[in-house]
Design a protein around this motif. Sequence first.
Motif, PDB file in Angstrom:
ATOM      1  N   ALA A  75       1.163  -1.850  -0.409  1.00 29.72           N
ATOM      2  CA  ALA A  75      -0.322  -0.089  -0.291  1.00 29.72           C
ATOM      3  C   ALA A  75       1.293   1.338   0.004  1.00 29.72           C
ATOM      4  CB  ALA A  75      -0.855  -0.267   1.698  1.00 29.72           C
ATOM      5  N   GLY A  76       0.482   2.449  -0.002  1.00 24.44           N
ATOM      6  CA  GLY A  76       1.070   3.029  -0.053  1.00 24.44           C
ATOM      7  C   GLY A  76       1.376   4.342  -1.241  1.00 24.44           C
ATOM      8  N   TYR A  77       0.238   5.625  -1.272  1.00 26.50           N
ATOM      9  CA  TYR A  77       1.264   6.502  -2.171  1.00 26.50           C
ATOM     10  C   TYR A  77       2.406   5.910  -3.143  1.00 26.50           C
ATOM     11  CZ  TYR A  77      -2.434   9.884  -0.204  1.00 26.50           C
ATOM     12  OH  TYR A  77      -3.743   9.689   0.004  1.00 26.50           O
ATOM     13  N   PHE A  78       2.782   6.608  -4.561  1.00 28.14           N
ATOM     14  CA  PHE A  78       3.633   5.902  -5.124  1.00 28.14           C
ATOM     15  C   PHE A  78       5.335   6.839  -4.758  1.00 28.14           C
ATOM     16  CE2 PHE A  78       6.701   8.002  -8.470  1.00 28.14           C
ATOM     17  CZ  PHE A  78       7.000   6.988  -9.009  1.00 28.14           C
ATOM     18  N   GLU A  79       5.315   7.918  -3.940  1.00 28.30           N
ATOM     19  CA  GLU A  79       6.412   8.914  -3.893  1.00 28.30           C
ATOM     20  C   GLU A  79       6.698   8.588  -2.458  1.00 28.30           C
ATOM     21  OE1 GLU A  79       7.600  12.971  -5.245  1.00 28.30           O
ATOM     22  OE2 GLU A  79       4.891  13.320  -4.507  1.00 28.30           O
ATOM     23  N   GLU A  80       5.717   7.552  -1.568  1.00 19.86           N
ATOM     24  CA  GLU A  80       6.252   6.776   0.148  1.00 19.86           C
ATOM     25  C   GLU A  80       6.253   5.439   0.135  1.00 19.86           C
ATOM     26  OE1 GLU A  80       4.231  10.062   3.276  1.00 19.86           O
ATOM     27  OE2 GLU A  80       3.119   8.493   2.371  1.00 19.86           O
ATOM     28  N   THR A 118      -5.189 -17.282 -13.163  1.00 22.73           N
ATOM     29  CA  THR A 118      -4.436 -15.678 -12.894  1.00 22.73           C
ATOM     30  C   THR A 118      -5.138 -15.031 -11.566  1.00 22.73           C
ATOM     31  OG1 THR A 118      -2.511 -15.924 -13.921  1.00 22.73           O
ATOM     32  CG2 THR A 118      -2.918 -14.197 -12.975  1.00 22.73           C
ATOM     33  N   ILE A 119      -4.757 -15.245 -10.446  1.00 23.15           N
ATOM     34  CA  ILE A 119      -6.160 -14.371 -10.003  1.00 23.15           C
ATOM     35  C   ILE A 119      -5.252 -13.031  -9.938  1.00 23.15           C
ATOM     36  CG2 ILE A 119      -6.949 -13.272  -7.761  1.00 23.15           C
ATOM     37  CD1 ILE A 119      -7.993 -16.351  -8.624  1.00 23.15           C
ATOM     38  N   THR A 120      -6.106 -11.656 -10.765  1.00 28.05           N
ATOM     39  CA  THR A 120      -5.250 -10.289 -10.513  1.00 28.05           C
ATOM     40  C   THR A 120      -6.678  -9.782  -9.027  1.00 28.05           C
ATOM     41  OG1 THR A 120      -6.825  -9.879 -12.090  1.00 28.05           O
ATOM     42  CG2 THR A 120      -4.882 -11.108 -12.951  1.00 28.05           C
ATOM     43  N   SER A 121      -7.083  -9.233 -10.199  1.00 28.96           N
ATOM     44  CA  SER A 121      -7.772  -8.296  -9.420  1.00 28.96           C
ATOM     45  C   SER A 121      -8.796  -7.477  -9.703  1.00 28.96           C
ATOM     46  CB  SER A 121      -7.113  -7.440  -8.137  1.00 28.96           C
ATOM     47  OG  SER A 121      -7.669  -6.482  -7.195  1.00 28.96           O
ATOM     48  N   THR A 122      -9.551  -6.432  -9.119  1.00 25.92           N
ATOM     49  CA  THR A 122     -10.490  -5.640  -9.985  1.00 25.92           C
ATOM     50  C   THR A 122      -9.215  -4.376  -9.542  1.00 25.92           C
ATOM     51  OG1 THR A 122     -12.825  -5.993  -8.348  1.00 25.92           O
ATOM     52  CG2 THR A 122     -12.397  -3.765  -9.467  1.00 25.92           C
ATOM     53  N   ALA A 123      -8.710  -4.354  -8.719  1.00 28.26           N
ATOM     54  CA  ALA A 123      -7.639  -2.970  -9.332  1.00 28.26           C
ATOM     55  C   ALA A 123      -6.273  -3.503 -10.352  1.00 28.26           C
ATOM     56  CB  ALA A 123      -6.398  -3.261  -8.051  1.00 28.26           C
ATOM     57  N   GLY A 124      -6.810  -4.399 -10.904  1.00 28.74           N
ATOM     58  CA  GLY A 124      -5.773  -4.844 -12.501  1.00 28.74           C
ATOM     59  C   GLY A 124      -7.067  -4.388 -13.576  1.00 28.74           C
ATOM     60  N   VAL A 125      -8.466  -3.344 -13.119  1.00 32.18           N
ATOM     61  CA  VAL A 125      -9.007  -2.604 -14.134  1.00 32.18           C
ATOM     62  C   VAL A 125      -9.375  -1.196 -13.888  1.00 32.18           C
ATOM     63  CG1 VAL A 125     -11.189  -2.970 -14.807  1.00 32.18           C
ATOM     64  CG2 VAL A 125      -9.932  -5.132 -14.590  1.00 32.18           C
ATOM     65  N   VAL A 126      -9.458  -1.278 -12.606  1.00 33.09           N
ATOM     66  CA  VAL A 126     -10.020  -0.142 -12.013  1.00 33.09           C
ATOM     67  C   VAL A 126      -9.011   0.763 -10.511  1.00 33.09           C
ATOM     68  CG1 VAL A 126     -11.247   1.449 -11.282  1.00 33.09           C
ATOM     69  CG2 VAL A 126     -12.287  -0.428 -12.679  1.00 33.09           C
ATOM     70  N   SER A 127      -8.062   1.134 -11.054  1.00 31.69           N
ATOM     71  CA  SER A 127      -6.891   1.299  -9.412  1.00 31.69           C
ATOM     72  C   SER A 127      -6.990   2.643  -8.971  1.00 31.69           C
ATOM     73  CB  SER A 127      -5.340   1.470 -10.396  1.00 31.69           C
ATOM     74  OG  SER A 127      -4.375   1.405  -9.486  1.00 31.69           O
ATOM     75  N   GLY A 128      -6.458   2.938  -8.690  1.00 30.95           N
ATOM     76  CA  GLY A 128      -6.601   4.194  -6.941  1.00 30.95           C
ATOM     77  C   GLY A 128      -5.582   4.882  -6.367  1.00 30.95           C
ATOM     78  N   GLY A 131      -2.813   3.174  -3.604  1.00 29.96           N
ATOM     79  CA  GLY A 131      -2.516   1.720  -4.755  1.00 29.96           C
ATOM     80  C   GLY A 131      -1.634   1.510  -6.107  1.00 29.96           C
ATOM     81  N   SER A 132      -1.015   2.743  -5.896  1.00 28.03           N
ATOM     82  CA  SER A 132      -0.304   2.388  -7.038  1.00 28.03           C
ATOM     83  C   SER A 132       0.901   1.331  -7.775  1.00 28.03           C
ATOM     84  CB  SER A 132       0.949   3.793  -7.734  1.00 28.03           C
ATOM     85  OG  SER A 132       1.722   3.439  -6.064  1.00 28.03           O
ATOM     86  N   ALA A 133       1.721   0.811  -6.948  1.00 28.27           N
ATOM     87  CA  ALA A 133       2.616   0.136  -6.496  1.00 28.27           C
ATOM     88  C   ALA A 133       1.583  -1.320  -7.232  1.00 28.27           C
ATOM     89  CB  ALA A 133       3.023  -0.521  -5.372  1.00 28.27           C
ATOM     90  N   TYR A 134       0.528  -1.908  -6.061  1.00 21.89           N
ATOM     91  CA  TYR A 134      -0.061  -2.977  -6.178  1.00 21.89           C
ATOM     92  C   TYR A 134      -0.955  -3.182  -7.646  1.00 21.89           C
ATOM     93  CZ  TYR A 134      -3.951  -6.320  -4.712  1.00 21.89           C
ATOM     94  OH  TYR A 134      -4.652  -7.673  -4.578  1.00 21.89           O
ATOM     95  N   GLY A 135      -1.736  -1.643  -7.930  1.00 19.01           N
ATOM     96  CA  GLY A 135      -2.874  -1.407  -9.031  1.00 19.01           C
ATOM     97  C   GLY A 135      -1.633  -2.169 -10.569  1.00 19.01           C
ATOM     98  N   LEU A 179       1.543  -4.612   3.348  1.00 15.27           N
ATOM     99  CA  LEU A 179       2.943  -3.838   3.623  1.00 15.27           C
ATOM    100  C   LEU A 179       3.084  -2.087   3.280  1.00 15.27           C
ATOM    101  CD1 LEU A 179       5.602  -6.077   1.560  1.00 15.27           C
ATOM    102  CD2 LEU A 179       5.117  -5.724   3.809  1.00 15.27           C
ATOM    103  N   TRP A 180       2.762  -1.552   4.854  1.00 16.59           N
ATOM    104  CA  TRP A 180       2.606   0.329   5.115  1.00 16.59           C
ATOM    105  C   TRP A 180       3.868   0.662   4.137  1.00 16.59           C
ATOM    106  CZ3 TRP A 180      -1.865  -0.318   5.016  1.00 16.59           C
ATOM    107  CH2 TRP A 180      -3.207  -1.078   5.225  1.00 16.59           C
ATOM    108  N   PRO A 181       3.615   2.065   3.983  1.00 17.75           N
ATOM    109  CA  PRO A 181       4.564   2.505   2.700  1.00 17.75           C
ATOM    110  C   PRO A 181       6.023   2.862   3.497  1.00 17.75           C
ATOM    111  CG  PRO A 181       2.885   3.983   3.655  1.00 17.75           C
ATOM    112  CD  PRO A 181       2.617   3.149   3.875  1.00 17.75           C
ATOM    113  N   ASP A 182       7.617   2.888   3.325  1.00 18.39           N
ATOM    114  CA  ASP A 182       8.087   2.583   4.427  1.00 18.39           C
ATOM    115  C   ASP A 182       8.942   3.792   3.561  1.00 18.39           C
ATOM    116  OD1 ASP A 182       8.648   2.351   1.282  1.00 18.39           O
ATOM    117  OD2 ASP A 182      10.731   1.687   1.746  1.00 18.39           O
TER     118      ASP A 182
END
Length: 267
Positions: A75-80, A118-128, A131-135, A179-182
């Motif tokens: 999880a986390g914002y891209f820059e973090e 392959t189990i992807t996710s709704t996040a594989g179609v709609v990211s937010g 969730g930049s890394a996960y998406g 995992l939370w942002p580091d």
Amino acid sequence: MGVDIARAALAAGHRVVGSARDAATVEAAVGEHADLLAVSLDITDTASIDAAANAAIDRFDRIDVLVNNAGNFQAGYFEEISPERFRAQMETNFFGPLNVTRAVLPVMRRQRSGHIVTITSTAGVVSGGFGSAYGASKFALEGWTESLREEVEQFGIHITAVEPGFFRTELLVEGSSTLWPDLSIDDYTDTASTIEAWKSMNGKQSGDPAKLAASLVKILDLDEPPARWVAGADAVQAVKQKGQTLIDQADAHLDLSTGLDHTDDAA
């Protein structure tokens, strides 16, 4: 989710190879069964993947279905999210399934049959946001499965991407799969509250993974399985909305989007 899929497959009369970093955890979670082979497998370790595939062939002579299910949530914002953490997300969620599929595809090609799920996710179609890394990892899986489908259909191999919504799994269990942002950047003032909001969802997701598993087994039995299976009412709504959004975006600036071909000079 993997435990429920294994149980559902066994209940339907299928033979199952269940994998985890430690094979003992498979039997502990699923229970002993005559048609269950528990193997140790690390999706980032090609040697362990090859050993698991060979064990499956030795025990059951063939591999008819591969379910790529392992993954985690950075999880986390891209820059973090540090570059190392971002790469680790891709290594697990994207390259991990690729590694396992590379080991299994030659078997299925020889058989001229097989089904890779392959189990992807709704996040594989709609990211937010947050969730930049996960998406990114799930979008990558979607693109890969879409191309792979065309490449291997000539061998009688089916490819299905499963796009679950929110299901009550261990994905949001801290210290397990999340995992939370580091890193920390002061401008992102709501990081702490966003983390707490995500944590509060754990155990309250609407989806029942046992029901997903039972339905997935039915998908596997179809003569013509779907290229994509959107799992969960929330996922269906999100994917439909994304489809309409894409149409709207394609139509938004037609005056600028069209008429871009080369204009040949007159002879």
